[in-house]
Scaffold this motif. Structure first.
Motif, PDB file in Angstrom:
ATOM      1  N   ILE A   1      20.270 -91.241 -80.473  1.00  0.00           N
ATOM      2  CA  ILE A   1      20.081 -90.041 -79.650  1.00  0.00           C
ATOM      3  C   ILE A   1      18.603 -89.769 -79.343  1.00  0.00           C
ATOM      4  O   ILE A   1      18.260 -88.758 -78.729  1.00  0.00           O
ATOM      5  CB  ILE A   1      20.729 -88.793 -80.321  1.00  0.00           C
ATOM      6  N   GLN A   2      17.730 -90.692 -79.769  1.00  0.00           N
ATOM      7  CA  GLN A   2      16.299 -90.588 -79.466  1.00  0.00           C
ATOM      8  C   GLN A   2      15.692 -89.261 -79.929  1.00  0.00           C
ATOM      9  O   GLN A   2      14.971 -88.608 -79.194  1.00  0.00           O
ATOM     10  CB  GLN A   2      16.051 -90.760 -77.957  1.00  0.00           C
ATOM     11  N   VAL A   3      16.050 -88.887 -81.150  1.00  0.00           N
ATOM     12  CA  VAL A   3      15.524 -87.638 -81.697  1.00  0.00           C
ATOM     13  C   VAL A   3      14.788 -87.951 -83.002  1.00  0.00           C
ATOM     14  O   VAL A   3      15.220 -88.821 -83.762  1.00  0.00           O
ATOM     15  CB  VAL A   3      16.677 -86.627 -81.946  1.00  0.00           C
ATOM     16  N   VAL A   4      13.673 -87.261 -83.213  1.00  0.00           N
ATOM     17  CA  VAL A   4      12.911 -87.474 -84.442  1.00  0.00           C
ATOM     18  C   VAL A   4      13.710 -86.930 -85.628  1.00  0.00           C
ATOM     19  O   VAL A   4      14.105 -85.762 -85.631  1.00  0.00           O
ATOM     20  CB  VAL A   4      11.534 -86.759 -84.353  1.00  0.00           C
ATOM     21  N   LYS A   5      13.955 -87.816 -86.595  1.00  0.00           N
ATOM     22  CA  LYS A   5      14.739 -87.387 -87.757  1.00  0.00           C
ATOM     23  C   LYS A   5      13.863 -86.794 -88.855  1.00  0.00           C
ATOM     24  O   LYS A   5      14.316 -85.970 -89.641  1.00  0.00           O
ATOM     25  CB  LYS A   5      15.507 -88.595 -88.324  1.00  0.00           C
ATOM     26  N   THR A   6      12.591 -87.252 -88.894  1.00  0.00           N
ATOM     27  CA  THR A   6      11.698 -86.805 -89.958  1.00  0.00           C
ATOM     28  C   THR A   6      11.465 -85.301 -89.869  1.00  0.00           C
ATOM     29  O   THR A   6      11.209 -84.776 -88.785  1.00  0.00           O
ATOM     30  CB  THR A   6      10.339 -87.523 -89.842  1.00  0.00           C
ATOM     31  N   LYS A   7      11.558 -84.671 -91.021  1.00  0.00           N
ATOM     32  CA  LYS A   7      11.288 -83.228 -91.016  1.00  0.00           C
ATOM     33  C   LYS A   7       9.769 -83.034 -91.073  1.00  0.00           C
ATOM     34  O   LYS A   7       9.120 -83.507 -92.001  1.00  0.00           O
ATOM     35  CB  LYS A   7      11.964 -82.585 -92.227  1.00  0.00           C
ATOM     36  N   LEU A   8       9.213 -82.361 -90.080  1.00  0.00           N
ATOM     37  CA  LEU A   8       7.757 -82.177 -90.024  1.00  0.00           C
ATOM     38  C   LEU A   8       7.324 -81.026 -90.923  1.00  0.00           C
ATOM     39  O   LEU A   8       7.974 -79.984 -90.952  1.00  0.00           O
ATOM     40  CB  LEU A   8       7.325 -81.867 -88.591  1.00  0.00           C
TER      41      LEU A   8
ATOM     42  N   GLU B   1      10.566 -91.088 -88.309  1.00  0.00           N
ATOM     43  CA  GLU B   1      11.809 -91.842 -88.108  1.00  0.00           C
ATOM     44  C   GLU B   1      12.549 -91.231 -86.931  1.00  0.00           C
ATOM     45  O   GLU B   1      12.710 -90.027 -86.835  1.00  0.00           O
ATOM     46  CB  GLU B   1      12.668 -91.774 -89.370  1.00  0.00           C
ATOM     47  N   VAL B   2      12.961 -92.130 -86.055  1.00  0.00           N
ATOM     48  CA  VAL B   2      13.645 -91.667 -84.855  1.00  0.00           C
ATOM     49  C   VAL B   2      15.071 -92.201 -84.882  1.00  0.00           C
ATOM     50  O   VAL B   2      15.302 -93.367 -85.216  1.00  0.00           O
ATOM     51  CB  VAL B   2      12.914 -92.175 -83.590  1.00  0.00           C
ATOM     52  N   ASP B   3      15.985 -91.315 -84.591  1.00  0.00           N
ATOM     53  CA  ASP B   3      17.376 -91.764 -84.485  1.00  0.00           C
ATOM     54  C   ASP B   3      17.519 -92.495 -83.147  1.00  0.00           C
ATOM     55  O   ASP B   3      17.442 -91.858 -82.084  1.00  0.00           O
ATOM     56  CB  ASP B   3      18.310 -90.549 -84.545  1.00  0.00           C
ATOM     57  N   PRO B   4      17.684 -93.828 -83.174  1.00  0.00           N
ATOM     58  CA  PRO B   4      17.655 -94.582 -81.919  1.00  0.00           C
ATOM     59  C   PRO B   4      18.816 -94.205 -80.994  1.00  0.00           C
ATOM     60  O   PRO B   4      18.678 -94.237 -79.778  1.00  0.00           O
ATOM     61  CB  PRO B   4      17.741 -96.046 -82.364  1.00  0.00           C
TER      62      PRO B   4
END
Lengths: 148, 501
Positions: B152-159, B147-150
């Motif tokens: 700020i274009q940052v991946v929200k998913t915790k890897l 999941e990407v925060d549109p």
């Protein structure tokens, strides 16, 4: 000055340093001829000392205070004032073996066939002595200090 | 008892070349060579020779050649020399036959029946000398979706934890005890230099090797030797070992004489006692139990490291692998029938398990069908010989491969299959202080790193040829493989089409 240092933790007691030392100090420089044909047989200036798992190759330390030079009766044993390398002049050596008595490391070899002594000369003319170049396991190093 | 066994090899010494330097005598740990002072000759006791080539390599005049003993038995397809001599050996010993290294029987090597693709005309190949080529691989579970925060274009998913390796090749589990400390250090140094991982096996981690922790996989096997919190913390990943390709279903036995003071400290067992690894992990009798251990280890390492599970490739590998992934393994390891060992009963090594190629294909297919392939990296082991095998393995579905034998060969091993004697003349499979000196980690690790360097260039070349610029894009891409000389069923299991079809 650069010296040959043994690293006993890597010495596998194969004695190949002795073999290649003899070849380097032979007439023919051919490993088979040096060992099978040449007479008198060339001698090695390095010797592997071993006891159980412990082994290391010992050659002349080229001491800053060379007792062998001080002890020599004829001036055959000398230290090069520039390089510090200790060598023996075979034409002057009379085989009295006083240097052998004086050497604290037991690094001087008896040349019984010619009744004189033989020792490591650090292979003049080579970029590193033959023993170091041919050690298969990095158990001999040629450098200024024992530990880099 | 008089032995009826003939010598397997004959040592031939060219007397015109032998200079009697005795390097062969000093190097042979089986006491094959000796100086006969009376004759003034170096002689050999042929029956002791295992053909390890140590003397051949160390003889400065190349005077030694070793031949197979040409002694013949009467031709008989059923009763070949090996079958006859195994019976003789058991008639004389009354025990199980032990051996080392991997299965040497002529089971089909599927790598040799699959060929890779290359680009021609319609799609351009890539020149790895001129364009960037990516071999980096991340070992660890991947999320189902990102999941990407549109805004700020940052991946929200915790890897989940990921461990990068710079090429998809790691060194397989070889324990301290089975191999020498110098061999372990060599693997560790080469792994560090090349940005990949080596594996402690089940022997614990010697204090001297903690500094290579970032490049270490710490194994937790059935004997739990040397497992403690500091050990788990030291490694980059933790691997639960259920089985091993060379001896599926059985445990390990490090004889007491190999348990030196150093091995004893590392394994946390008394000096001189046998180190017995039970056949099963006694707390794992089901997938649920496995899950408990996986999560116990994740808990112990605070969910910061991938926890993997290694099994021997066996008949139901696909279903078992599915269970392992569902149990929470971040990576799984399949070790095929050609996987090697320091010691195994010969009968097990030669008859139990399945080839890694089919196991890999079956597992990858099954995990994809179940929609859980992304939940674990798949690592394979057992008989990988060159970068061609590696590349084919990636195309068949592996994330990375383990190499054991190939790594040891780079270190001097000649695959003489006598690891179990503990007398390895190359200083690898031994804890004898006189022999383990024969591996100088400084220089031998360079040989090993060179092997990986060479493979890495070759893999890039093969990828480039296929028009692919990242190893990620080849993974599981079986369209890049074609079969040559396989049956319909084999092709179906491998998921590979006939070449030319």
């Amino acid at each position: 000055m650069k010296r040959v240092f043994p690293r006993e933790e890597h010495c596998v007691a194969c004695h190949l340093c002795e073999v290649f030392c003899r070849v380097q100090h032979s007439q023919s420089k051919d490993i088979i001829k040096a060992h099978k044909r040449e007479s008198p047989a060339p001698l090695a200036g390095i010797k592997v000392e071993e006891k159980g798992a412990l082994s290391f190759a010992l050659n002349c330390r080229h001491c800053e205070e060379p007792y062998c030079v001080y002890a020599c009766l004829t001036g055959a044993m000398r230290q090069d004032p520039q390089t510090g390398v200790v060598t023996v002049d075979a034409t002057r050596c009379v085989g009295c073996w006083t240097c052998i008595l004086a050497c604290p490391y037991g690094a001087i070899v008896r040349d019984e066939a010619n009744h004189r002594v033989h020792k490591c000369d650090l292979c003049p003319g080579l970029s590193e002595p033959a023993c170091v170049a041919n050690c298969p396991n990095g158990a001999l190093v040629y450098r200024e200090k024992a530990h880099a | 008892m008089k032995s009826y066994l003939p010598a397997r090899f004959k040592v031939e010494r060219d007397e015109t070349r032998c200079i009697m330097c005795l390097a062969c005598v000093s190097q042979c740990s089986y006491e094959t060579h000796y100086l006969d002072e009376e004759e003034g000759k170096v002689m050999s006791r042929d029956e002791r020779c295992v053909n390890c080539h140590r003397c051949v390599v160390f003889c400065p005049t190349r005077a030694i050649t070793i031949h197979k003993n040409p002694l013949e038995y009467r031709d008989n397809y059923n009763w070949r020399a090996e079958n006859i001599e195994d019976v003789i050996r058991q008639a004389e010993s009354g025990g199980m036959l032990l051996t080392g290294m991997g299965n040497d029987k002529p089971y089909r090597i599927y790598w040799d029946h699959m060929v890779l693709n290359a680009s021609q005309v319609t799609n351009p190949s890539i020149d790895p000398l001129r364009e960037p080529m990516e071999l980096r691989t991340y070992i660890g579970a991947k999320p189902d979706r990102l999941e990407v925060d549109p805004a700020i274009q940052v991946v929200k998913t915790k890897l989940p934890p990921q461990v990068p390796i710079e090429l998809p090749v790691m060194f397989s589990a070889m324990s301290y005890g089975a191999i020498s400390l110098t061999a372990c250090e060599t693997l560790a140094r080469a792994a560090t230099e090349m940005g990949t991982l080596y594996n402690t096996g089940e022997g614990g981690l010697h204090r001297k090797l903690y500094k290579y922790g970032k490049n270490t996989i710490v194994q937790v096997a059935s004997g739990r030797f040397g497992v403690h919190s500091e050990y788990l913390d030291a490694g980059a990943m933790v691997e639960i070992k259920i089985g091993q390709g060379a001896k599926p279903g059985i445990g390990g036995h490090l004889p007491g004489e190999k348990v030196s003071a150093e091995v004893s400290m590392t394994r946390m067992i008394p000096t001189g006692t046998d180190a017995l690894s039970p056949a099963p992990q006694h707390d794992i009798y089901s997938i649920e139990d496995l899950s408990q251990l996986i999560f116990a280890l994740k808990e112990a390492t605070n969910y910061t490291k991938p926890v993997g599970v290694k099994i021997a490739a066996v008949h139901n590998a696909a279903a078992i692998a599915s269970g392992m992934v569902r149990a929470g393994a971040d990576y799984i390891v399949l070790d095929g029938i050609r996987g090697a060992t320091g010691a195994a009963p010969k009968i097990i090594r030669d008859n139990v398990g399945i080839p890694i190629e089919v196991a890999l294909a079956a597992v990858d297919t099954r995990l994809r069908q179940e929609g859980i392939r992304q939940r674990a990296s798949v690592v394979i082991a057992g008989g990988i010989r060159n970068s061609g095998d590696v590349t084919k393995a990636i195309a068949l579905g592996a994330d990375a491969v383990y190499i054991g034998t190939a790594a040891l060969v780079a270190m001097g091993c000649c695959v003489c299959q006598h690891c179990h004697t503990g007398k390895c003349p190359w200083g690898i499979a031994t804890t004898d202080p006189r022999l383990q000196k024969r591996i100088n980690p400084e220089i031998v690790s360079e040989r090993l790193a060179n092997l990986l360097r060479g493979w890495s260039h070759e893999i890039k070349d093969m990828l480039g040829g296929m028009g692919i610029n990242a190893v990620e894009s080849l993974r599981g891409n079986r369209l890049h493989l074609r079969a040559v000389g396989l049956t319909e069923t084999e092709m179906k299991v491998l998921g590979v089409e006939q070449a030319g079809a």
